[in-house]
Write a protein that holds these residues in place. Structure first.
Motif, PDB file in Angstrom:
ATOM      1  N   GLY A 478     -38.876  -2.576  41.800  1.00  0.00           N
ATOM      2  CA  GLY A 478     -37.518  -2.354  42.285  1.00  0.00           C
ATOM      3  C   GLY A 478     -37.226  -0.923  42.676  1.00  0.00           C
ATOM      4  O   GLY A 478     -36.152  -0.635  43.205  1.00  0.00           O
ATOM      5  N   LEU A 479     -38.154  -0.006  42.435  1.00  0.00           N
ATOM      6  CA  LEU A 479     -37.945   1.389  42.808  1.00  0.00           C
ATOM      7  C   LEU A 479     -38.115   1.572  44.312  1.00  0.00           C
ATOM      8  O   LEU A 479     -38.705   0.726  44.982  1.00  0.00           O
ATOM      9  CB  LEU A 479     -38.931   2.281  42.058  1.00  0.00           C
ATOM     10  N   PRO A 480     -37.588   2.669  44.879  1.00  0.00           N
ATOM     11  CA  PRO A 480     -37.833   2.950  46.301  1.00  0.00           C
ATOM     12  C   PRO A 480     -39.319   2.994  46.608  1.00  0.00           C
ATOM     13  O   PRO A 480     -40.137   3.315  45.739  1.00  0.00           O
ATOM     14  CB  PRO A 480     -37.170   4.318  46.508  1.00  0.00           C
ATOM     15  N   ARG A 481     -39.672   2.731  47.849  1.00  0.00           N
ATOM     16  CA  ARG A 481     -41.074   2.555  48.235  1.00  0.00           C
ATOM     17  C   ARG A 481     -41.971   3.739  47.846  1.00  0.00           C
ATOM     18  O   ARG A 481     -43.063   3.525  47.325  1.00  0.00           O
ATOM     19  CB  ARG A 481     -41.171   2.273  49.736  1.00  0.00           C
ATOM     20  N   PRO A 482     -41.586   5.005  48.103  1.00  0.00           N
ATOM     21  CA  PRO A 482     -42.512   6.085  47.722  1.00  0.00           C
ATOM     22  C   PRO A 482     -42.815   6.110  46.231  1.00  0.00           C
ATOM     23  O   PRO A 482     -43.924   6.431  45.810  1.00  0.00           O
ATOM     24  CB  PRO A 482     -41.767   7.355  48.158  1.00  0.00           C
ATOM     25  N   ALA A 483     -41.816   5.762  45.398  1.00  0.00           N
ATOM     26  CA  ALA A 483     -42.016   5.820  43.955  1.00  0.00           C
ATOM     27  C   ALA A 483     -42.953   4.729  43.462  1.00  0.00           C
ATOM     28  O   ALA A 483     -43.595   4.891  42.422  1.00  0.00           O
ATOM     29  CB  ALA A 483     -40.669   5.715  43.235  1.00  0.00           C
ATOM     30  N   ARG A 484     -43.049   3.621  44.181  1.00  0.00           N
ATOM     31  CA  ARG A 484     -43.910   2.523  43.729  1.00  0.00           C
ATOM     32  C   ARG A 484     -45.377   2.920  43.767  1.00  0.00           C
ATOM     33  O   ARG A 484     -46.187   2.393  43.020  1.00  0.00           O
ATOM     34  CB  ARG A 484     -43.713   1.299  44.630  1.00  0.00           C
ATOM     35  N   ARG A 485     -45.727   3.854  44.654  1.00  0.00           N
ATOM     36  CA  ARG A 485     -47.126   4.236  44.798  1.00  0.00           C
ATOM     37  C   ARG A 485     -47.557   5.247  43.731  1.00  0.00           C
ATOM     38  O   ARG A 485     -48.739   5.545  43.621  1.00  0.00           O
ATOM     39  CB  ARG A 485     -47.353   4.824  46.182  1.00  0.00           C
ATOM     40  N   VAL A 486     -46.616   5.826  43.003  1.00  0.00           N
ATOM     41  CA  VAL A 486     -46.962   6.801  41.968  1.00  0.00           C
ATOM     42  C   VAL A 486     -47.652   6.085  40.814  1.00  0.00           C
ATOM     43  O   VAL A 486     -47.156   5.073  40.304  1.00  0.00           O
ATOM     44  CB  VAL A 486     -45.699   7.533  41.470  1.00  0.00           C
ATOM     45  N   LYS A 487     -48.795   6.594  40.386  1.00  0.00           N
ATOM     46  CA  LYS A 487     -49.602   5.929  39.365  1.00  0.00           C
ATOM     47  C   LYS A 487     -49.380   6.485  37.953  1.00  0.00           C
ATOM     48  O   LYS A 487     -50.147   6.189  37.056  1.00  0.00           O
ATOM     49  CB  LYS A 487     -51.087   6.050  39.721  1.00  0.00           C
ATOM     50  N   GLU A 488     -48.334   7.307  37.764  1.00  0.00           N
ATOM     51  CA  GLU A 488     -48.087   7.841  36.431  1.00  0.00           C
ATOM     52  C   GLU A 488     -47.677   6.716  35.486  1.00  0.00           C
ATOM     53  O   GLU A 488     -46.972   5.784  35.862  1.00  0.00           O
ATOM     54  CB  GLU A 488     -46.992   8.911  36.488  1.00  0.00           C
ATOM     55  N   ARG A 489     -48.112   6.858  34.233  1.00  0.00           N
ATOM     56  CA  ARG A 489     -47.813   5.829  33.240  1.00  0.00           C
ATOM     57  C   ARG A 489     -46.323   5.804  32.915  1.00  0.00           C
ATOM     58  O   ARG A 489     -45.621   6.812  33.036  1.00  0.00           O
ATOM     59  CB  ARG A 489     -48.605   6.084  31.971  1.00  0.00           C
ATOM     60  N   ALA A 490     -45.857   4.632  32.499  1.00  0.00           N
ATOM     61  CA  ALA A 490     -44.485   4.513  32.024  1.00  0.00           C
ATOM     62  C   ALA A 490     -44.375   5.163  30.650  1.00  0.00           C
ATOM     63  O   ALA A 490     -45.268   5.054  29.820  1.00  0.00           O
ATOM     64  CB  ALA A 490     -44.083   3.043  31.962  1.00  0.00           C
ATOM     65  N   VAL A 491     -43.266   5.867  30.425  1.00  0.00           N
ATOM     66  CA  VAL A 491     -43.047   6.574  29.169  1.00  0.00           C
ATOM     67  C   VAL A 491     -41.811   6.000  28.498  1.00  0.00           C
ATOM     68  O   VAL A 491     -40.716   6.026  29.070  1.00  0.00           O
ATOM     69  CB  VAL A 491     -42.871   8.090  29.414  1.00  0.00           C
ATOM     70  N   LEU A 492     -41.992   5.467  27.299  1.00  0.00           N
ATOM     71  CA  LEU A 492     -40.871   4.921  26.544  1.00  0.00           C
ATOM     72  C   LEU A 492     -40.125   6.061  25.851  1.00  0.00           C
ATOM     73  O   LEU A 492     -40.714   6.855  25.114  1.00  0.00           O
ATOM     74  CB  LEU A 492     -41.364   3.915  25.507  1.00  0.00           C
ATOM     75  N   LEU A 493     -38.801   6.108  26.082  1.00  0.00           N
ATOM     76  CA  LEU A 493     -37.983   7.157  25.491  1.00  0.00           C
ATOM     77  C   LEU A 493     -37.074   6.645  24.389  1.00  0.00           C
ATOM     78  O   LEU A 493     -36.787   7.358  23.428  1.00  0.00           O
ATOM     79  CB  LEU A 493     -37.129   7.834  26.574  1.00  0.00           C
ATOM     80  N   ARG A 494     -36.637   5.393  24.508  1.00  0.00           N
ATOM     81  CA  ARG A 494     -35.674   4.840  23.541  1.00  0.00           C
ATOM     82  C   ARG A 494     -35.760   3.329  23.553  1.00  0.00           C
ATOM     83  O   ARG A 494     -35.939   2.724  24.608  1.00  0.00           O
ATOM     84  CB  ARG A 494     -34.258   5.298  23.914  1.00  0.00           C
ATOM     85  N   ALA A 495     -35.640   2.720  22.391  1.00  0.00           N
ATOM     86  CA  ALA A 495     -35.585   1.263  22.263  1.00  0.00           C
ATOM     87  C   ALA A 495     -34.411   0.920  21.350  1.00  0.00           C
ATOM     88  O   ALA A 495     -34.388   1.319  20.187  1.00  0.00           O
ATOM     89  CB  ALA A 495     -36.889   0.720  21.683  1.00  0.00           C
ATOM     90  N   GLN A 496     -33.436   0.185  21.901  1.00  0.00           N
ATOM     91  CA  GLN A 496     -32.230  -0.098  21.129  1.00  0.00           C
ATOM     92  C   GLN A 496     -31.624  -1.424  21.579  1.00  0.00           C
ATOM     93  O   GLN A 496     -31.357  -1.620  22.769  1.00  0.00           O
ATOM     94  CB  GLN A 496     -31.207   1.025  21.293  1.00  0.00           C
ATOM     95  N   GLU A 497     -31.441  -2.329  20.610  1.00  0.00           N
ATOM     96  CA  GLU A 497     -30.760  -3.600  20.838  1.00  0.00           C
ATOM     97  C   GLU A 497     -31.314  -4.357  22.047  1.00  0.00           C
ATOM     98  O   GLU A 497     -30.589  -4.812  22.929  1.00  0.00           O
ATOM     99  CB  GLU A 497     -29.255  -3.368  21.014  1.00  0.00           C
ATOM    100  N   GLY A 498     -32.629  -4.477  22.087  1.00  0.00           N
ATOM    101  CA  GLY A 498     -33.259  -5.256  23.139  1.00  0.00           C
ATOM    102  C   GLY A 498     -33.367  -4.560  24.472  1.00  0.00           C
ATOM    103  O   GLY A 498     -33.826  -5.165  25.447  1.00  0.00           O
ATOM    104  N   GLU A 499     -32.935  -3.316  24.550  1.00  0.00           N
ATOM    105  CA  GLU A 499     -33.025  -2.568  25.792  1.00  0.00           C
ATOM    106  C   GLU A 499     -33.950  -1.360  25.606  1.00  0.00           C
ATOM    107  O   GLU A 499     -34.008  -0.773  24.522  1.00  0.00           O
ATOM    108  CB  GLU A 499     -31.651  -2.085  26.258  1.00  0.00           C
ATOM    109  N   LEU A 500     -34.652  -1.012  26.688  1.00  0.00           N
ATOM    110  CA  LEU A 500     -35.575   0.113  26.666  1.00  0.00           C
ATOM    111  C   LEU A 500     -35.149   1.137  27.716  1.00  0.00           C
ATOM    112  O   LEU A 500     -34.775   0.764  28.827  1.00  0.00           O
ATOM    113  CB  LEU A 500     -37.009  -0.352  26.962  1.00  0.00           C
TER     114      LEU A 500
END
Length: 564
Positions: A478-500
């Protein structure tokens, strides 16, 4: 123009043949000298080729430029050629082009001999390691620009003075000064890759300004001197300014780069020098420790200042800086006066401070609280690198090649008691699930997480619940097209009440549904972290972000403020 260049090549060929013969003959001469002295050949040969590369080639550029520039003014050739129906600028450019051809051929010869005959030359200038000086490699990487700059300056100075020796020395001094200062600035950037202290685009602009200034001076000088008109009262200073402005800007660039390096705060616990031996799982089950570390972001400078940046934007100086660092201090170890720091569960902070300005030496273990005074707890001897945690116990790690050792924090005023660190205790990590999980990070609420490529991650909750897999591929799509090609890993910052709250593509803060992975809301960050994993630190109110130069704080609604 072609005929002019060929004429100049014939005029300068004796100098090229002599220098080329000197390069070729120097190799067997050094080898024979080493054998007569009953010494090894490798070290003298490496020293010879390093000399030819780092000192000989700039001198060669100055020699070719000076002889070509002075040759245009030398009699009787100057009088004979001045009657030719050609603009003076074209004659000057032809002579400069011929000198550049010979300088390039000689540089290719030196590099070819060095590559084939000197393993020591290759290891010094081509291999990236901490043993060899980074600034020396940077000087080598800028050698093409340096030779072109020195060649052009020597040519212009010799042409203006009508004297080859004076012009060559002037051009060599100005060009070598500019090249060395620019190489030092570039070397600092290469040495501290995690910092953003020198823009590559600015380096390119400086090179163009240096070469453009020399060519501008050549154009002004050639037309007036060819007509015997002299440079005049303002043409001379203008030409001199054009040749000096590049060197002055290179010096200012080195000063600005060095100032940003030693004065700009750098997050402490995210710096690679403090990563070795640290385990995310150490504070996994301690809410008190997470609360203590959540007070803010610890940042240090090379001058030795330790500061705490709070989410409110306050800057609390915990340990004041020491004497100002110099360029020689930066090139030595330890690079940081603040070696390590660790929070205790009671909210206090332990700091390992190097007493000496460079090299292994004694250290002081400081203890205190933010807003209070930090006092010396005890003296520590030897080359101690880290304050580390084993469960709820803090200790020190000392690396000494194969004789590594550890010690628990001593009582006040006492010295630590060192014990050998066995292979089983190599990481000094606590037993149990956290140490076996090898987590990539710890979120603000204590959730351990591990990335499974750029599109998924495994989570373990603060209470030690079974691992669950979260797929963020939908959020990435769902990110803009240029951002989809970035291969950086996802970084979890917060997890609360079923939302990340997840950092995606290194630039987007997304609030993601923990089950479906769909984005509920997203914000584009004002600054991009230097490293998606090591340049962010989540706390209760939001997260700190370091973009390589400045520290920012971002709350959970994407609002950002710059702290430095």
């Amino acid at each position: 123009m072609k005929e002019l260049i060929l004429l100049e090549l014939r005029k300068q060929r004796l100098a090229f043949i002599g220098l080329a013969a000197a390069v070729v003959a120097s190799v067997p001469m050094v080898a024979l000298g080493a054998r007569w002295a009953h010494a090894g050949v490798r070290e003298p040969l490496s020293a010879l080729m390093l000399f030819w590369t780092l000192m000989g080639l700039p001198g060669v550029a100055a020699l070719f430029g000076a002889t070509a520039g002075a040759g245009l003014r030398a009699e009787p050739a100057a009088s004979a050629e001045s009657v030719l129906p050609l603009p003076p600028q074209r004659r000057a450019l032809a002579a400069l082009a011929a000198a550049a051809v010979y300088a390039a051929l000689l540089a290719a010869l030196v590099l070819a001999v060095a590559l084939t005959a000197s393993p020591g030359w290759r290891s010094t200038l081509l291999e990236q390691n901490w043993v060899q000086p980074t600034i020396t490699r940077s000087f080598f990487h800028l050698m093409g620009f340096g030779m072109a700059h020195i060649l052009a300056l020597s040519f212009v100075c010799a042409f203006a003075f009508g004297h080859g020796l004076a012009g060559g020395l002037a051009g060599l001094f100005i060009g070598a000064f500019a090249d060395a200062t620019l190489a030092a600035a570039w070397g600092l950037q290469e040495l501290f890759k995690e910092r953003d202290i020198l823009a590559p685009g600015w380096v390119l602009i400086l090179m163009l300004l240096c070469l453009g200034g020399a060519l501008f001076a050549l154009r002004k000088a050639s037309s007036r001197l060819e007509r015997r008109a002299g440079l005049g009262w303002w043409h001379g200073p203008l030409c001199g300014l054009a040749m000096l402005v590049g060197a002055a800007l290179c010096l200012l660039t080195l000063g600005a780069t060095f100032t940003r390096l030693v004065s700009a705060p750098q997050p402490l616990r995210r710096d690679p020098y403090f990563q070795e031996g640290r385990e995310w799982g150490a504070g996994w089950s301690s809410p008190a420790l997470r609360k203590a570390a959540g007070q803010g972001c610890l940042a240090v400078t090379l001058e030795g200042e330790l500061a705490l940046f709070t989410p409110k934007g306050e800057r609390v100086v915990l340990v004041p800086g020491g004497p100002r660092r110099t360029l020689s201090d930066v090139a030595a170890f330890p690079l940081w006066r603040i070696r390590s720091a660790a929070w205790d569960e009671d909210g206090s902070l332990w700091v390992l401070l190097s007493v000496t300005r460079g090299g292994p030496g004694d250290l002081s273990l400081l203890h205190g609280r933010p807003g209070g005074r930090f006092e010396v707890h005890s003296a520590v001897e030897g080359d101690v690198h880290l304050i580390v945690r084993n469960g709820r116990q803090l200790g020190l790690i000392r690396w000494a090649w194969e004789r590594n050792s550890y010690a628990f924090l001593p009582a006040k005023g006492k010295r630590p008691v060192w014990k050998p660190l066995t292979p089983k205790e190599r990481d000094w990590a606590p037993a149990g699930l956290p140490s076996q999980f090898h987590a990539d990070g710890l979120s603000a609420d204590g959730t351990l997480w591990q990335s499974n490529g750029p599109q998924a991650m495994t989570l373990i909750g603060p209470a030690g619940k079974a691992a669950s897999l979260v797929d963020v591929s939908t959020a990435l799509a769902g990110l803009p097209r240029p951002a989809r090609r970035v291969k950086e890993r996802a970084v979890l910052l917060r997890a609360q009440e079923g939302e990340l709250w997840v950092l995606l593509a290194g630039r987007w803060l997304c609030r993601v549904d923990g089950k479906s992975g769909e984005v509920r809301k997203r914000w584009r960050l004002a600054a991009r972290p230097m490293d998606a994993l090591r340049s962010v630190q989540p706390v209760e109110e939001g997260f700190f972000l370091h973009d390589g130069e400045r520290i920012h704080f971002v709350d959970w609604e994407g609002r950002s403020k710059r702290l430095t």
